[in-house]
Design a protein around this motif. Structure first.
Motif, PDB file in Angstrom:
ATOM      1  N   ALA A   1      -4.562  88.132  -7.682  1.00 60.45           N
ATOM      2  CA  ALA A   1      -5.158  87.679  -6.428  1.00 60.45           C
ATOM      3  C   ALA A   1      -5.300  88.832  -5.448  1.00 60.45           C
ATOM      4  N   HIS A   2      -4.324  89.715  -5.443  1.00 55.07           N
ATOM      5  CA  HIS A   2      -4.388  90.872  -4.551  1.00 55.07           C
ATOM      6  C   HIS A   2      -5.549  91.776  -4.930  1.00 55.07           C
ATOM      7  N   GLY A   3      -5.703  92.026  -6.218  1.00 54.51           N
ATOM      8  CA  GLY A   3      -6.801  92.869  -6.671  1.00 54.51           C
ATOM      9  C   GLY A   3      -8.154  92.284  -6.325  1.00 54.51           C
ATOM     10  N   ARG A   4      -8.311  90.980  -6.517  1.00 57.76           N
ATOM     11  CA  ARG A   4      -9.579  90.328  -6.186  1.00 57.76           C
ATOM     12  C   ARG A   4      -9.866  90.425  -4.695  1.00 57.76           C
ATOM     13  N   SER A   5      -8.854  90.185  -3.893  1.00 59.83           N
ATOM     14  CA  SER A   5      -9.033  90.188  -2.442  1.00 59.83           C
ATOM     15  C   SER A   5      -9.427  91.560  -1.914  1.00 59.83           C
ATOM     16  N   GLU A   6      -8.688  92.581  -2.299  1.00 64.00           N
ATOM     17  CA  GLU A   6      -8.967  93.920  -1.789  1.00 64.00           C
ATOM     18  C   GLU A   6     -10.308  94.449  -2.291  1.00 64.00           C
ATOM     19  N   ARG A   7     -10.609  94.203  -3.547  1.00 68.39           N
ATOM     20  CA  ARG A   7     -11.887  94.693  -4.082  1.00 68.39           C
ATOM     21  C   ARG A   7     -13.067  93.943  -3.481  1.00 68.39           C
ATOM     22  N   LEU A   8     -12.879  92.670  -3.153  1.00 65.79           N
ATOM     23  CA  LEU A   8     -13.929  91.924  -2.455  1.00 65.79           C
ATOM     24  C   LEU A   8     -14.169  92.529  -1.070  1.00 65.79           C
ATOM     25  N   LEU A   9     -13.090  92.878  -0.382  1.00 66.39           N
ATOM     26  CA  LEU A   9     -13.221  93.514   0.930  1.00 66.39           C
ATOM     27  C   LEU A   9     -14.004  94.816   0.824  1.00 66.39           C
TER      28      LEU A   9
ATOM     29  N   GLY B   1      29.927  94.489   5.263  1.00 66.68           N
ATOM     30  CA  GLY B   1      30.360  93.306   4.537  1.00 66.68           C
ATOM     31  C   GLY B   1      29.368  92.176   4.498  1.00 66.68           C
ATOM     32  N   LEU B   2      28.144  92.426   4.960  1.00 65.58           N
ATOM     33  CA  LEU B   2      27.112  91.398   4.923  1.00 65.58           C
ATOM     34  C   LEU B   2      26.268  91.537   3.665  1.00 65.58           C
ATOM     35  N   LYS B   3      25.671  90.442   3.237  1.00 61.22           N
ATOM     36  CA  LYS B   3      24.709  90.497   2.150  1.00 61.22           C
ATOM     37  C   LYS B   3      23.371  90.968   2.699  1.00 61.22           C
ATOM     38  N   VAL B   4      22.565  91.568   1.824  1.00 62.51           N
ATOM     39  CA  VAL B   4      21.259  92.099   2.221  1.00 62.51           C
ATOM     40  C   VAL B   4      20.191  91.542   1.281  1.00 62.51           C
ATOM     41  N   GLY B   5      19.123  91.016   1.858  1.00 68.30           N
ATOM     42  CA  GLY B   5      18.012  90.519   1.064  1.00 68.30           C
ATOM     43  C   GLY B   5      16.691  91.080   1.548  1.00 68.30           C
ATOM     44  N   VAL B   6      15.694  91.033   0.683  1.00 67.12           N
ATOM     45  CA  VAL B   6      14.333  91.420   1.042  1.00 67.12           C
ATOM     46  C   VAL B   6      13.422  90.237   0.770  1.00 67.12           C
ATOM     47  N   LEU B   7      12.660  89.869   1.789  1.00 68.94           N
ATOM     48  CA  LEU B   7      11.678  88.791   1.684  1.00 68.94           C
ATOM     49  C   LEU B   7      10.330  89.371   2.075  1.00 68.94           C
ATOM     50  N   SER B   8       9.436  89.529   1.105  1.00 67.36           N
ATOM     51  CA  SER B   8       8.197  90.258   1.366  1.00 67.36           C
ATOM     52  C   SER B   8       6.989  89.597   0.737  1.00 67.36           C
ATOM     53  N   ASP B   9       5.895  89.557   1.509  1.00 70.23           N
ATOM     54  CA  ASP B   9       4.587  89.246   0.945  1.00 70.23           C
ATOM     55  C   ASP B   9       4.061  90.545   0.354  1.00 70.23           C
ATOM     56  N   ILE B  10       4.001  90.619  -0.955  1.00 73.76           N
ATOM     57  CA  ILE B  10       3.723  91.895  -1.620  1.00 73.76           C
ATOM     58  C   ILE B  10       3.156  91.607  -3.005  1.00 73.76           C
ATOM     59  N   HIS B  11       2.451  92.587  -3.557  1.00 73.89           N
ATOM     60  CA  HIS B  11       1.840  92.388  -4.876  1.00 73.89           C
ATOM     61  C   HIS B  11       2.474  93.257  -5.957  1.00 73.89           C
TER      62      HIS B  11
ATOM     63  N   TRP C   1      16.262  89.400  -3.858  1.00 70.73           N
ATOM     64  CA  TRP C   1      14.843  89.714  -3.687  1.00 70.73           C
ATOM     65  C   TRP C   1      14.028  88.427  -3.735  1.00 70.73           C
ATOM     66  N   SER C   2      13.150  88.266  -2.759  1.00 65.28           N
ATOM     67  CA  SER C   2      12.183  87.171  -2.770  1.00 65.28           C
ATOM     68  C   SER C   2      10.814  87.793  -2.516  1.00 65.28           C
ATOM     69  N   LEU C   3      10.077  88.008  -3.599  1.00 61.52           N
ATOM     70  CA  LEU C   3       8.791  88.698  -3.531  1.00 61.52           C
ATOM     71  C   LEU C   3       7.678  87.697  -3.828  1.00 61.52           C
ATOM     72  N   SER C   4       6.704  87.641  -2.955  1.00 64.81           N
ATOM     73  CA  SER C   4       5.683  86.601  -3.027  1.00 64.81           C
ATOM     74  C   SER C   4       4.937  86.580  -4.354  1.00 64.81           C
ATOM     75  N   PHE C   5       4.617  87.759  -4.899  1.00 65.75           N
ATOM     76  CA  PHE C   5       3.811  87.777  -6.117  1.00 65.75           C
ATOM     77  C   PHE C   5       4.580  87.230  -7.312  1.00 65.75           C
ATOM     78  N   GLU C   6       5.914  87.279  -7.251  1.00 65.91           N
ATOM     79  CA  GLU C   6       6.732  86.718  -8.324  1.00 65.91           C
ATOM     80  C   GLU C   6       6.903  85.207  -8.177  1.00 65.91           C
ATOM     81  N   LEU C   7       6.798  84.724  -6.947  1.00 64.14           N
ATOM     82  CA  LEU C   7       7.045  83.316  -6.670  1.00 64.14           C
ATOM     83  C   LEU C   7       5.763  82.499  -6.551  1.00 64.14           C
ATOM     84  N   GLY C   8       4.634  83.176  -6.321  1.00 63.12           N
ATOM     85  CA  GLY C   8       3.356  82.477  -6.170  1.00 63.12           C
ATOM     86  C   GLY C   8       3.175  81.807  -4.829  1.00 63.12           C
ATOM     87  N   ILE C   9       3.991  82.193  -3.860  1.00 58.52           N
ATOM     88  CA  ILE C   9       3.904  81.643  -2.503  1.00 58.52           C
ATOM     89  C   ILE C   9       4.131  82.767  -1.499  1.00 58.52           C
TER      90      ILE C   9
END
Length: 220
Positions: free
Chosen positions: A70-78, A119-129, A148-156
């Motif tokens: 989806a990322h490839g289609r979007s950027e190439r369309l632009l 002593g805290l946990k660390v997470g990354v939440l990113s809209d990324i391809h 890790w919560s990466l949008s391209f892996e989750l589809g959201i």
């Protein structure tokens, strides 16, 4: 008693830099060995700005980080609607998601390591391809990321509730004990709608120290 047990970071424009469209275009042209006058570059950027407003481009952009395809289609369309030729479009696209093109801010690694050391946990939440795990390793804080919560892996994408629920579950931490750090009110600020606390940093004018010391002040 401390207020938070985990910090959830956005990636782009929070931990890593996103160059301006002008810098992006100039680098792609340079990589192709093309020399263009400043006025020509300005016109190309204006064409790209107009293309971003086209309904089909806006629709593609709205879901572009739900998958690599989806990322490839979007950027190439632009790029197509901007009037760029195929060679330039590919030169532009290949830069996106590269750690050399999106360097970590100077205070990113020290901040992430300090949060972890506290002593805290660390997470990354990113809209990324792309997979950001190798990027974090290259930048020196890969071992400090617990989830890790990466949008391209989750589809959201943010601000969908499901992606925040996934991030909170990965951290094994109730949302009221999580600090979300980002830069966009609509996407990152949505963490507050789901019980977390949101810290929104203003977008930087250029690459440099990001101001992440605010995170450390809030977790003390």
């Amino acid at each position: 008693m401390r207020r938070f047990d985990a910090v959830l970071f956005d990636w782009m424009v929070t931990l890593a830099h996103y160059p301006s469209p002008k810098m992006h275009l100039e680098l792609a042209l340079s990589n192709l060995g093309r020399e263009m006058a400043p006025a020509e570059i300005d016109e190309m950027l204006a064409a790209q700005d107009r293309a971003k407003l086209l309904p089909e481009v806006e629709a593609a952009s709205a879901i572009e980080d739900t998958s690599l395809a989806a990322h490839g289609r979007s950027e190439r369309l632009l790029y197509e609607r901007s009037g760029y030729d195929d060679e330039l479009a590919e030169a532009l696209y290949v830069l996106l998601g590269q750690p050399t093109f999106h360097p970590a801010y100077p205070d990113a690694a020290p901040t992430v390591r300090s949060v972890k050391a506290a002593g805290l946990k660390v997470g990354v939440l990113s809209d990324i391809h792309v997979d950001l795990r190798p990027h974090a390793t290259e930048f020196g804080f890969g071992d400090d990321i617990d989830a890790w919560s990466l949008s391209f892996e989750l589809g959201i994408q943010k601000p969908a509730p499901e992606i925040f629920e996934h991030a909170f579950a990965q951290l094994e931490c109730p949302p009221e004990r999580i600090l979300m750090v980002g830069d966009t009110p609509v996407k990152d600020g949505a963490a507050s709608l789901h019980g977390a606390t949101a810290l929104l940093l203003p977008r930087p004018a250029s690459f440099g120290v990001r101001g992440l010391e605010l995170v450390l002040a809030m977790i003390r």
